[in-house]
Design a protein around this motif. Sequence first.
Motif, PDB file in Angstrom:
ATOM      1  N   LYS A 236      26.202  36.631  43.329  1.00  0.00           N
ATOM      2  CA  LYS A 236      27.587  37.038  43.567  1.00  0.00           C
ATOM      3  C   LYS A 236      28.513  35.903  43.146  1.00  0.00           C
ATOM      4  CE  LYS A 236      30.626  38.961  47.167  1.00  0.00           C
ATOM      5  NZ  LYS A 236      30.834  40.257  46.488  1.00  0.00           N
ATOM      6  N   VAL A 237      29.691  36.263  42.651  1.00  0.00           N
ATOM      7  CA  VAL A 237      30.698  35.252  42.327  1.00  0.00           C
ATOM      8  C   VAL A 237      32.032  35.673  42.920  1.00  0.00           C
ATOM      9  CG1 VAL A 237      31.242  36.315  40.084  1.00  0.00           C
ATOM     10  CG2 VAL A 237      31.781  33.897  40.479  1.00  0.00           C
ATOM     11  N   ILE A 238      32.737  34.695  43.480  1.00  0.00           N
ATOM     12  CA  ILE A 238      34.108  34.908  43.964  1.00  0.00           C
ATOM     13  C   ILE A 238      35.001  34.042  43.091  1.00  0.00           C
ATOM     14  CG2 ILE A 238      35.688  34.773  45.911  1.00  0.00           C
ATOM     15  CD1 ILE A 238      33.335  35.001  47.771  1.00  0.00           C
ATOM     16  N   THR A 239      35.800  34.701  42.257  1.00  0.00           N
ATOM     17  CA  THR A 239      36.616  33.978  41.287  1.00  0.00           C
ATOM     18  C   THR A 239      37.908  34.731  41.046  1.00  0.00           C
ATOM     19  OG1 THR A 239      36.593  32.946  39.085  1.00  0.00           O
ATOM     20  CG2 THR A 239      35.500  35.090  39.295  1.00  0.00           C
ATOM     21  N   GLU A 240      38.721  34.263  40.088  1.00  0.00           N
ATOM     22  CA  GLU A 240      40.009  34.882  39.828  1.00  0.00           C
ATOM     23  C   GLU A 240      39.838  36.240  39.158  1.00  0.00           C
ATOM     24  OE1 GLU A 240      42.034  32.074  37.436  1.00  0.00           O
ATOM     25  OE2 GLU A 240      40.572  32.121  35.819  1.00  0.00           O
ATOM     26  N   LYS A 241      40.853  37.069  39.318  1.00  0.00           N
ATOM     27  CA  LYS A 241      40.791  38.468  38.883  1.00  0.00           C
ATOM     28  C   LYS A 241      40.504  38.610  37.391  1.00  0.00           C
ATOM     29  CE  LYS A 241      43.406  42.796  39.021  1.00  0.00           C
ATOM     30  NZ  LYS A 241      44.681  43.435  39.441  1.00  0.00           N
ATOM     31  N   ASP A 242      41.149  37.789  36.547  1.00  0.00           N
ATOM     32  CA  ASP A 242      40.959  37.891  35.100  1.00  0.00           C
ATOM     33  C   ASP A 242      39.502  37.662  34.713  1.00  0.00           C
ATOM     34  OD1 ASP A 242      43.618  38.410  34.809  1.00  0.00           O
ATOM     35  OD2 ASP A 242      44.161  36.434  34.020  1.00  0.00           O
ATOM     36  N   GLN A 243      38.882  36.670  35.348  1.00  0.00           N
ATOM     37  CA  GLN A 243      37.472  36.369  35.051  1.00  0.00           C
ATOM     38  C   GLN A 243      36.571  37.529  35.476  1.00  0.00           C
ATOM     39  OE1 GLN A 243      36.484  33.588  33.471  1.00  0.00           O
ATOM     40  NE2 GLN A 243      34.614  32.734  34.348  1.00  0.00           N
ATOM     41  N   VAL A 244      36.871  38.109  36.628  1.00  0.00           N
ATOM     42  CA  VAL A 244      36.082  39.247  37.125  1.00  0.00           C
ATOM     43  C   VAL A 244      36.157  40.410  36.154  1.00  0.00           C
ATOM     44  CG1 VAL A 244      35.935  41.008  38.934  1.00  0.00           C
ATOM     45  CG2 VAL A 244      36.280  38.607  39.554  1.00  0.00           C
ATOM     46  N   GLU A 245      37.355  40.703  35.647  1.00  0.00           N
ATOM     47  CA  GLU A 245      37.530  41.826  34.724  1.00  0.00           C
ATOM     48  C   GLU A 245      36.772  41.604  33.419  1.00  0.00           C
ATOM     49  OE1 GLU A 245      38.852  44.788  35.320  1.00  0.00           O
ATOM     50  OE2 GLU A 245      39.079  44.068  37.377  1.00  0.00           O
ATOM     51  N   LEU A 246      36.788  40.379  32.934  1.00  0.00           N
ATOM     52  CA  LEU A 246      36.057  40.077  31.697  1.00  0.00           C
ATOM     53  C   LEU A 246      34.554  40.234  31.907  1.00  0.00           C
ATOM     54  CD1 LEU A 246      37.987  36.942  30.374  1.00  0.00           C
ATOM     55  CD2 LEU A 246      38.057  39.266  29.467  1.00  0.00           C
ATOM     56  N   ILE A 247      34.058  39.780  33.036  1.00  0.00           N
ATOM     57  CA  ILE A 247      32.626  39.910  33.328  1.00  0.00           C
ATOM     58  C   ILE A 247      32.239  41.379  33.436  1.00  0.00           C
ATOM     59  CG2 ILE A 247      30.857  39.502  35.088  1.00  0.00           C
ATOM     60  CD1 ILE A 247      31.469  37.090  33.341  1.00  0.00           C
ATOM     61  N   ARG A 248      33.085  42.184  34.039  1.00  0.00           N
ATOM     62  CA  ARG A 248      32.796  43.626  34.147  1.00  0.00           C
ATOM     63  C   ARG A 248      32.710  44.279  32.765  1.00  0.00           C
ATOM     64  NH1 ARG A 248      36.785  45.035  39.263  1.00  0.00           N
ATOM     65  NH2 ARG A 248      35.353  44.362  40.913  1.00  0.00           N
ATOM     66  N   GLN A 249      33.592  43.880  31.869  1.00  0.00           N
ATOM     67  CA  GLN A 249      33.526  44.406  30.508  1.00  0.00           C
ATOM     68  C   GLN A 249      32.219  44.024  29.831  1.00  0.00           C
ATOM     69  OE1 GLN A 249      36.933  44.188  27.770  1.00  0.00           O
ATOM     70  NE2 GLN A 249      38.127  43.358  29.477  1.00  0.00           N
ATOM     71  N   ILE A 250      31.835  42.773  29.995  1.00  0.00           N
ATOM     72  CA  ILE A 250      30.597  42.274  29.376  1.00  0.00           C
ATOM     73  C   ILE A 250      29.384  42.991  29.954  1.00  0.00           C
ATOM     74  CG2 ILE A 250      29.107  40.240  29.176  1.00  0.00           C
ATOM     75  CD1 ILE A 250      31.783  38.590  29.071  1.00  0.00           C
ATOM     76  N   GLN A 251      29.378  43.176  31.263  1.00  0.00           N
ATOM     77  CA  GLN A 251      28.267  43.891  31.898  1.00  0.00           C
ATOM     78  C   GLN A 251      28.162  45.318  31.377  1.00  0.00           C
ATOM     79  OE1 GLN A 251      29.525  43.223  36.014  1.00  0.00           O
ATOM     80  NE2 GLN A 251      27.666  42.036  36.400  1.00  0.00           N
ATOM     81  N   LYS A 252      29.286  45.989  31.268  1.00  0.00           N
ATOM     82  CA  LYS A 252      29.305  47.394  30.872  1.00  0.00           C
ATOM     83  C   LYS A 252      28.941  47.580  29.395  1.00  0.00           C
ATOM     84  CE  LYS A 252      32.324  51.478  30.758  1.00  0.00           C
ATOM     85  NZ  LYS A 252      33.676  52.003  31.083  1.00  0.00           N
ATOM     86  N   LYS A 253      29.484  46.719  28.533  1.00  0.00           N
ATOM     87  CA  LYS A 253      29.336  46.925  27.092  1.00  0.00           C
ATOM     88  C   LYS A 253      28.096  46.262  26.500  1.00  0.00           C
ATOM     89  CE  LYS A 253      34.328  47.374  26.322  1.00  0.00           C
ATOM     90  NZ  LYS A 253      35.511  46.822  25.631  1.00  0.00           N
ATOM     91  N   HIS A 254      27.630  45.173  27.123  1.00  0.00           N
ATOM     92  CA  HIS A 254      26.553  44.397  26.524  1.00  0.00           C
ATOM     93  C   HIS A 254      25.317  44.261  27.406  1.00  0.00           C
ATOM     94  CE1 HIS A 254      29.441  43.331  23.398  1.00  0.00           C
ATOM     95  NE2 HIS A 254      30.296  43.088  24.368  1.00  0.00           N
ATOM     96  N   LYS A 255      25.375  44.833  28.598  1.00  0.00           N
ATOM     97  CA  LYS A 255      24.225  44.829  29.516  1.00  0.00           C
ATOM     98  C   LYS A 255      23.756  43.414  29.837  1.00  0.00           C
ATOM     99  CE  LYS A 255      24.375  49.285  29.071  1.00  0.00           C
ATOM    100  NZ  LYS A 255      25.074  50.087  30.096  1.00  0.00           N
TER     101      LYS A 255
END
Length: 261
Positions: A236-255
């Motif tokens: 788990k990571v607790i970080t700023e919103k922008d970083q969270v959104e980028l990680i979600r994109q990477i998880q979704k698009k690149h597994k």
Amino acid sequence: MIKIKDDYYKLMLVDTCVISELFKNKGELSKNIFSKVIENRYICFSDETIKELIRSPNIFNEFIEIFSYIPSLVLKSFGMLIDEEIQNYDAQKEIDPVLMLLNQPLWDGGKTDLKTIINSYFSKEFLEKNQQEQMDALNGILDKRQGYPPANKKYTLDEIDLFIELTTWQQLFFRHHSWVLERANMKPTIMAERFPSIQLFCSLVFYKFYINIERNAKLSDMPDLFMASSYPYIDKVITEKDQVELIRQIQKKHKLCNQLT
């Protein structure tokens, strides 16, 4: 997840910006983070967070006061994780991301001399060397942005995946030149997916600075990028919103890094 004594704990990485807010606003945010400690999680920090805290004496002193009592960990640096991924390239055993245990769990009692522990490792020379490494990484990002335009108006997933693969090889060649040449003589291809720390770093670089070519890369961006190299090895990571959104994109698009929440 790590095992300490006979118990297993999930690793929860807390970013520098969250630590700063923690001490500015000691209300709901503090309660939320500390409540996670008793949910079989271990609070951990990247080496980048520790370096940033040392450079802010007031926040660092508050950090020492609180986390001298609360069990916490420091994770290995970007370079250390790459070293372990190389050593583990053939065996593919589980990698331990923990650099050091800052103190013992609460039930052991007592206060740890945390400032001495941290200062003994993060020396002035170490910090200066790290800042130069970040500057070199920043210059590398800026140098390549104009040289990898999309074939059309927007990057395709194939183009992004190719960038991640090529820059993973580039990072390996830059950091471990001899190993890359040795492997190239043995087999024609180095499998980029066996270096998740570099892949996460390169993915974030792309989504931050290539998708938005107008975005200015600053030295202050580097700690977040270096810190992300540990994401494949935590829960788990607790970080700023922008970083969270980028990680979600990477998880979704690149597994990549799908275990992370």
